[in-house]
Design a protein around this motif. Sequence first.
Motif, PDB file in Angstrom:
ATOM      1  N   SER A   2      -6.450   8.408 -21.229  1.00 37.49           N
ATOM      2  CA  SER A   2      -6.014   9.384 -22.229  1.00 37.49           C
ATOM      3  C   SER A   2      -5.620   7.650 -23.076  1.00 37.49           C
ATOM      4  CB  SER A   2      -5.859   9.242 -21.999  1.00 37.49           C
ATOM      5  OG  SER A   2      -4.658   9.753 -21.910  1.00 37.49           O
ATOM      6  N   LYS A   3      -5.117   6.733 -22.515  1.00 37.18           N
ATOM      7  CA  LYS A   3      -4.093   5.343 -23.192  1.00 37.18           C
ATOM      8  C   LYS A   3      -4.740   4.962 -24.408  1.00 37.18           C
ATOM      9  CE  LYS A   3      -1.106   5.337 -19.550  1.00 37.18           C
ATOM     10  NZ  LYS A   3      -1.276   4.194 -18.057  1.00 37.18           N
ATOM     11  N   GLN A  39      -5.771  -4.220 -33.096  1.00 39.21           N
ATOM     12  CA  GLN A  39      -6.613  -3.192 -33.875  1.00 39.21           C
ATOM     13  C   GLN A  39      -7.105  -2.405 -31.649  1.00 39.21           C
ATOM     14  OE1 GLN A  39      -6.510  -2.038 -36.180  1.00 39.21           O
ATOM     15  NE2 GLN A  39      -6.044  -2.524 -37.476  1.00 39.21           N
ATOM     16  N   PRO A  40      -7.452  -1.570 -32.340  1.00 39.00           N
ATOM     17  CA  PRO A  40      -7.849  -0.676 -30.268  1.00 39.00           C
ATOM     18  C   PRO A  40      -9.339  -1.566 -30.724  1.00 39.00           C
ATOM     19  CG  PRO A  40      -7.155   0.788 -31.495  1.00 39.00           C
ATOM     20  CD  PRO A  40      -7.163  -0.233 -32.662  1.00 39.00           C
ATOM     21  N   GLY A  41      -8.996  -2.052 -28.910  1.00 39.18           N
ATOM     22  CA  GLY A  41     -10.108  -2.649 -28.180  1.00 39.18           C
ATOM     23  C   GLY A  41     -10.912  -4.328 -28.553  1.00 39.18           C
ATOM     24  N   GLU A  42      -9.537  -4.768 -29.855  1.00 37.91           N
ATOM     25  CA  GLU A  42      -9.528  -6.127 -30.029  1.00 37.91           C
ATOM     26  C   GLU A  42      -8.948  -7.276 -29.352  1.00 37.91           C
ATOM     27  OE1 GLU A  42      -9.633  -6.539 -34.859  1.00 37.91           O
ATOM     28  OE2 GLU A  42      -7.772  -7.387 -34.079  1.00 37.91           O
ATOM     29  N   SER A 178      -3.075   0.090 -14.324  1.00 36.90           N
ATOM     30  CA  SER A 178      -2.022   1.260 -14.846  1.00 36.90           C
ATOM     31  C   SER A 178      -3.426   1.381 -15.978  1.00 36.90           C
ATOM     32  CB  SER A 178      -0.515   1.017 -15.065  1.00 36.90           C
ATOM     33  OG  SER A 178       0.236   2.311 -14.207  1.00 36.90           O
ATOM     34  N   LYS A 179      -4.260   0.482 -15.777  1.00 37.26           N
ATOM     35  CA  LYS A 179      -5.264   1.066 -17.040  1.00 37.26           C
ATOM     36  C   LYS A 179      -4.445   0.719 -18.498  1.00 37.26           C
ATOM     37  CE  LYS A 179      -8.561   2.992 -15.023  1.00 37.26           C
ATOM     38  NZ  LYS A 179      -8.268   2.778 -13.674  1.00 37.26           N
ATOM     39  N   PRO A 180      -3.538  -0.376 -18.889  1.00 38.75           N
ATOM     40  CA  PRO A 180      -2.724  -0.658 -20.130  1.00 38.75           C
ATOM     41  C   PRO A 180      -3.834  -0.513 -21.191  1.00 38.75           C
ATOM     42  CG  PRO A 180      -3.003  -2.283 -19.204  1.00 38.75           C
ATOM     43  CD  PRO A 180      -3.842  -1.487 -18.490  1.00 38.75           C
ATOM     44  N   GLY A 212     -12.092  -1.326 -22.625  1.00 39.80           N
ATOM     45  CA  GLY A 212     -11.381  -0.881 -23.913  1.00 39.80           C
ATOM     46  C   GLY A 212     -10.007  -1.260 -23.825  1.00 39.80           C
ATOM     47  N   THR A 213      -9.137  -2.383 -23.540  1.00 34.08           N
ATOM     48  CA  THR A 213      -7.979  -2.887 -23.780  1.00 34.08           C
ATOM     49  C   THR A 213      -8.263  -3.721 -24.668  1.00 34.08           C
ATOM     50  OG1 THR A 213      -8.076  -2.881 -21.205  1.00 34.08           O
ATOM     51  CG2 THR A 213      -5.772  -3.648 -22.328  1.00 34.08           C
TER      52      THR A 213
END
Lengths: 697, 348, 396
Positions: A2-3, A39-42, A178-180, A212-213
């Motif tokens: 969910s992070k 931005q997220p995923g950028e 840790s899937k940052p 999606g990091t």
Amino acid sequence: MSKQTETAGPILEIDNLSISFFTRVREIPAVMDFSVQVQPGEAVGLVGESGCGKSTVALGVMRDLGANGRIVGGTVRFKGRDMATLDPEELRDVRGNEIAMIYQEPMASLNPAMRVGQQLTEVPMIHEGISQADARTRALEVIRDVKLPDPERILNAYPHQLSGGQQQRIVIAMALMSKPSLLILDEPTTALDVTVEAAVVNLVKDLGRKYGTAMLFISHNLGLVLETCDRICVMYSGEAVETGSIHDVFDQMHHPYTQALFRSIPLPGADKNARPLVAIPGNFPLPHERPPGCNFGPRCDYFQPGLCDRDAPVPMEPVEGFERHQTRCLRNTEIDWSAPLHPPVQTEKPAQGPVVLKMEKVKKYYEVAANVLFGKARETKLVKANESLSFEAHEGETLAIVGESGCGKSTFAKLLMGLETVTDGSIQLDGRNIEHTPIEARNTQDVADIQMVFQNPFDTLNPSMTVGRQILRALEVFGHGTSDDERMDEMLRLLDLVKLPREFATRMPRQLSGGQKQRVGIARAFAGGARIVVADEPVSALDVSVQAAVTDLLMDIQRKHKTTLLFISHDLSIVRYLSDRVMVMYLGHVVELGTTDQVFAPPYHPYTEALLSAVPIADTHVEKKHIVLEGDVPSALNPPSGCPFQTRCHWKSKVSGGLCESQVPPSRHLAEGHEIKCHLSDEQLANMDAVIKTAAE
Amino acid sequence: MGRFILRRMGVMVLTALCLTLIVFFMTNLAPNLEKLAKTQGNFRMSDEEVTTYLADHGYAQPMLVKYGQWLGFLPGYVIEGTDGLTRAKCQGGAEPVETTPTFCGVLQGDWGTSTVIKKDVGVVIADKLALTGKLMFWVLVLMVPSALLIGILAGMREGSRTDRALSTVSITTSATPEYVSGVLLIAVFASSAVGLKWFKGTATSAMDTATFENFFLPVLTISLYGVGYIARMTRASMAEVMTSQYIRTARLKGVSFPNIVVKHALRNALIAPFTVIMLQFPWLLNGVVIVETLFNYKGFGWAMVLAASNNDIELLLGISVVSVIVVLVTQAISDIGYVYLNPRISVT
Amino acid sequence: MTDPLGWGAILGQITLLFTPTLIALVVTFVVSILYKRKLGLYGKLFDSTIGMIGLGLVLFWVYTALFAGVFDLIATHGALDQSVSMKKKPPGTPYSKLIGTPPPGAGPYYLLGGDNLGRDVFSRMIAGSIKVILIAPFATIFAFMVGVTLGLPAGYYGGKFDTVLSFIANLVMAFPVILLFYLLVTPEIIHTGLPVYMAGILFIFPIVFLSVLWQSRYRTQPAKRNLYLAVTLIFGGWLYLGIAWDADPLGLVRFPPNLLVVFVAVVFVNAPTVFRIVRGLVLDIKTRDYVAAAQTRGEGPWYIMLWEILPNARGPLLVDFCLRVGYTTILLGTLGFFGLGLESESADWGKMIIDGRKLLSANILHIAIPPALALLSLVLGLNFLADGLREESLKD
């Protein structure tokens, strides 16, 4: 997990960040008024030369500036939370869990005394409190994701048991454990070979997409940033000078520094005679010697006295007509950004001169002790550093020798210089054989004729002798002049030749910048009027803007003195730019030899093809075929059977009868002056596609 | 591994041979033999008497022959003296010359007889080593843990106040020779002039029964020097490790500071001090000589001084061999230990 | 008969006696701090507290030895003058002499008391400093000459040469130092002349070192080279004959044989360690590109060793030099402690300590403590100095 999804706004928001380091004497501002959003995923690229403060930004985000560094202004918001308000406990919770970092030197960033597995499982065990067994399962999964073979074995290995490429994959795996939501990569591939670099970059790109990091990618290499990032931020001397989307900045740059940077890197189409590079004049300012007003002012072509040197900070302003594109230039709106800077100075390509150097079937084998500490004393292994090297070099010609670490480039240089003697074969200088004459036995003229320029500018000059003395010594040894005065004049003339001020004669090397040291190295090499100069990666350790100037200088001297330049490099862009002929080496073998045009166009040797595809090119119009090589360069101690490249070759399956594994391919003549060592049939070779295609503008 | 040990053994034997040859040469120089004759006979011997004494006791033979006899490589001498007595090297006490063995040297396990202590060298050395071993054991018990602790605490946060204080202490102790610290300690803790009569200024009684009171000062005196030295090495190593990239990695992974020190830094930081501790042994030997003299503790070092000042040839040779073995064995252990502690070097 | 002095008066008097030293010290510090930015590494020393303390302690003893040795200041009595009535007298006792007349210029008090033969402890401590300051640095320099001259080629060439030299170095280091001293520094050994032969070998190294230095540097300019070589050989040879063999044709240079033995022994003990350090440094530095550049220029191996490698090893060597002078001081003390070397009368810190030690149990501390503290402060100063140098040379 969910992070990645829990917040809507930018993952990372840096506003007007200023960071300073405090020494006994003064405050040194490292980063000033720096803003960027991720931005997220950028993926955002942070580009600049060494010392521009890009790594400091990363450490500022992590709040790990050491005892002397401090954030003196601005804020860093991570998912809306101000990082400055976090207490140590919360900070630890963010580190490694939500923001992870990947570093430049994989070997140094892994603990040598801990098994890889322990270092990986530690991360989720600290942050998520999961059990050892669960953590191990996750580690196995992530190791598979970073495409490492045999995960169980790797988990039980110590870092030193892995190769450089594998270590970097482990560092990446550790960051992903840790899937940052944010990954900071600080020059993650600089220490790796080109073909390994290409594979790692590909991996990072894929994983970023898969997990999606968001990424903050720090690099000095514009080509790499183009390949990996969506947006870019160019830094100069502690400030961001231009930010925007990759395409806006690459194609419609609005800052003189960005423009100068692009003009100084060799892109396809650049040519030393017709379209030479344009170096940025002057030097990068030291942090405490920044000029008033615009930091780039003194080196800028558009510099306007009274405006650009007014003692007030230059603000970052949006570029009109673009989205999220900003520049820090006062004359942004006045300058015609599409106009070519100067008509480039064109030079004639000199005619080919007589052959001065000829190597024939040169072989060099070393015997090394098999095991240093516990082995049997007599047990030795044969290292075949060079295997039947043959070529000719003409007067005034540039011959590039290309290959990755361990390909035998340095051994080749040593043989030529006479620091080692050949095992077999012949080396002829002006038709005289010198292969068995070690340097002590060579006459002064022969020694002076063949000189070398070294790779590492910080190592090439004796740190405890003045610049002038070092050049004078070379003049003395080469028997120049009869009196000290005469040599002194010649020394000053040499400084002029390499475009250094004469005052530098009394300076110590530590007072010089990398590029200046390299110039002194060049002056020293030419002290005896060298006719053949071996340049071992002379610019690879220098910053982009300095590279062009030093390359230029070498070309310039070469043209004047008709010097034969043997240019050793792994960087195919620069090789394409300046060489007349190219020799590609792999594990001691010459796999391809031809003129620059022949080597850079199909048919290729499979290794040349992979190398070409691996080199990142900072040009949005270029399309490349992606060829990712598996594994690492085999050790010269333990070379593969048959063709040296067979363990990584993509084309191997096209050759029948397992020929690649059993026989070293013969040297084949493809065209006038074009030779290749490969088992592929003529037909297969003829059908190869070009790796680099320039799209129509 | 086996080969490694064999090679080391070879070097050790060679070193011991060279060393004993040198000691043999030096102790057999004419003035030294004269001194020996006078201390064994009487001090008012005339030159002729000295010559006959030396001839009768086999000292007048060529140097290399004597060395060969000591090694047990050549048959021991049998000399009929000018006084009518027949003496043999291999004579044990009063037994007749006829029944003595031909060879009696190191190769036969006979280390000769000490001229000062009048006992078998083997026995003397075993006795003295046991005493010094006791001293060394307590020195190590005191020195190693405290040195490592000081070093780690100081190196953990380089430049901090703790670091400065502990570093100054370790420089001070490592710069203080044992004969200075010993004298100062005795003056402060064992004399009534200062008033603290906590310990005894002599350790003679500790040879039989060591107590805290009679043994602590000598142990402390030897340890102090080593503590400073090892602590400095540990600090340097720890400080270097703490600035390394992988510690930053750990920090940025979110590992807490105590865990960084214990799990990530410690093993790497202890590699260098281990070597230092091992190489410290030969040094301790030196300190032992001074401290044993200072505190009148009749161990190995004391025996060495006694043997050297009386030119007791065979005892000195035995002592040299033992020192060589100590030095080289600790070197070998430090090399092997380094390999096992340091995973970067692979053992095959 | 005057009254004995109290401790305050004793300290006051001692401080007064040290005035020349203290003035020199203050002047040195003030000048150095004023110009510290122009003085290179030495100037940087004044940025480090520990370095400054170290330098201060070392200079204190250097100046004291200088003023006492050259100008006959500071010491109040002759180091060997005995007075029966002053035996074991406590500090501050007024000077008196039972037999004979007091020598002219004798001070009114034994400031730190008298020793077991009735000599002034304070004056002996000062006299001891002259001996240490004279021997320790020079012995260390010689040890460095030997270690450097052998360590450079061992590290540079490696191979058999290195194996043999390293073996010899390890051999010497495997010797317990004290045993070595007992074997080398006894009157019997001096009789045999062995130390003189050893001196003959050890002292030739500086001449060889300098000759090679000039030859490698000026091989392309024979005129200059011949000049330097001639000067080195003539002067060096002269000193060499005088010092090592006591055969100076002019009869000017000689070295007391007692001192020579001590000197040789100390050099002999230190040289192998220096050898090992130099060898290690060479192994590291020889992989640098500037060494390769010199090789490709056709420079001879000795030029590379002496002019390209050695100057760049100077940092660690300088630090080690300071530590080693301290260690040599300790060794000199050790010699004195075992009563070796110098004649039994002479003022020597180690000798004074062991003499005083015997009286500790009788609660007489003032004989052993002053030399112990003197030695400690000098060695400590050298260690602090080394630490300061190391710290400052690592910065920027």
